[in-house]
Motif scaffolding. Structure first.
Motif, short mmCIF file in Angstrom:
data_model
loop_
_atom_site.label_atom_id
_atom_site.label_comp_id
_atom_site.label_asym_id
_atom_site.label_seq_id
_atom_site.Cartn_x
_atom_site.Cartn_y
_atom_site.Cartn_z
N ASP A 1 -7.41 3.22 4.83
CA ASP A 1 -6.85 1.88 4.58
C ASP A 1 -6.75 1.07 5.87
OD1 ASP A 1 -4.46 3.35 2.27
OD2 ASP A 1 -6.54 2.68 1.93
N ALA B 1 -0.08 5.08 1.98
CA ALA B 1 -1.23 4.69 2.81
C ALA B 1 -2.08 5.89 3.19
CB ALA B 1 -0.73 3.98 4.08
N VAL C 1 0.87 -1.17 0.00
CA VAL C 1 0.00 0.00 0.00
C VAL C 1 0.91 1.23 0.00
CG1 VAL C 1 -1.90 1.20 1.15
CG2 VAL C 1 -1.69 -1.28 1.37
#
Lengths: 110, 113
Positions: B86, B82, B79
């Protein structure tokens, strides 16, 4: 995509009681699984049951695919049965990915 | 036989940082899945590998998420960067056959602050 509805959302039982959890789905399925989420958040496999009936100890499950529902039976419930029970299905038109219901929160009191 | 394992079990990062989650499926399982549960909502599918190929990535929320499965064994989910939304629990699952029973790992709890 396929819709999955679980009922009831919450269930409170006394130890020793029996219960039935229901899962309705909106389309034909290639996979249906029941899970128990333990207190640590882990998903424990209970049944892989796209059709038919299975039993494992005090738990049993039945899926009637033609009528698009599945039932999970818990007999002689114990406090350790508490937690969230999820039904998840893979629809015939959605590959093998699982679509989860929102779960049934079961509390078994001593 | 070892089950599905995931690393780390918990990760706390700041918004804008990068995090990489790892999943080791059950040995011999060609099918590997990523799911996540965010904001207390239902568990949702992200993507599905068959060996090293992406079979279905329809659940990936946006291009900040990148999944790989080089060599068809373990998988990583990155990711970058981020965002707060999330935060949640990321689950990995594997199955032997395409419509087979899926076995889930313990999950990685990601917190973005």
């Amino acid at each position: 995509g396929i819709q999955v509805e679980q009922s009831p959302p919450d269930l409170i039982l006394q130890e020793g009681a029996n219960s039935t959890l229901r899962c309705n789905f909106s389309d034909s399925v290639n996979n249906l699984q029941w899970f128990h989420q333990n207190p640590w958040g882990q998903l424990i496999n209970l049944f892989y049951i796209p059709s038919g009936t299975k039993q494992n100890g005090r738990l049993s499950a039945t899926t009637v695919a033609t009528e698009r529902y599945s039932l999970l039976y818990i007999s002689s419930s114990q406090t350790t049965d508490s937690g969230v029970y999820f039904c998840a299905v893979a629809g015939e038109t959605s590959g093998s990915r699982l679509t989860f219901g929102e779960g049934t929160q079961l509390t078994v009191n001593p | 036989e070892a089950g599905v394992t995931q690393f780390p079990s918990h990760s706390v990062i700041e918004k804008g940082q990068t995090v990489t989650l790892r999943c080791d499926p059950i040995s011999g399982h060609d099918n590997l899945y990523w799911y996540r549960r965010v904001m207390g909502k239902e568990i949702k599918f992200l993507l599905h590998f068959v060996k090293e190929s992406k079979q279905d990535e329809s659940g990936m929320p946006n291009n900040r998420f990148l999944a790989e499965r080089t060599g068809g064994t373990y998988s990583t989910l990155k990711v970058q960067p981020a965002e707060l939304e999330d935060s949640g629990v990321y689950f990995c699952a594997s199955s032997l056959i395409f419509f087979g029973e899926q076995y889930f790992g313990p999950g990685t709890r990601l917190t973005v602050t």
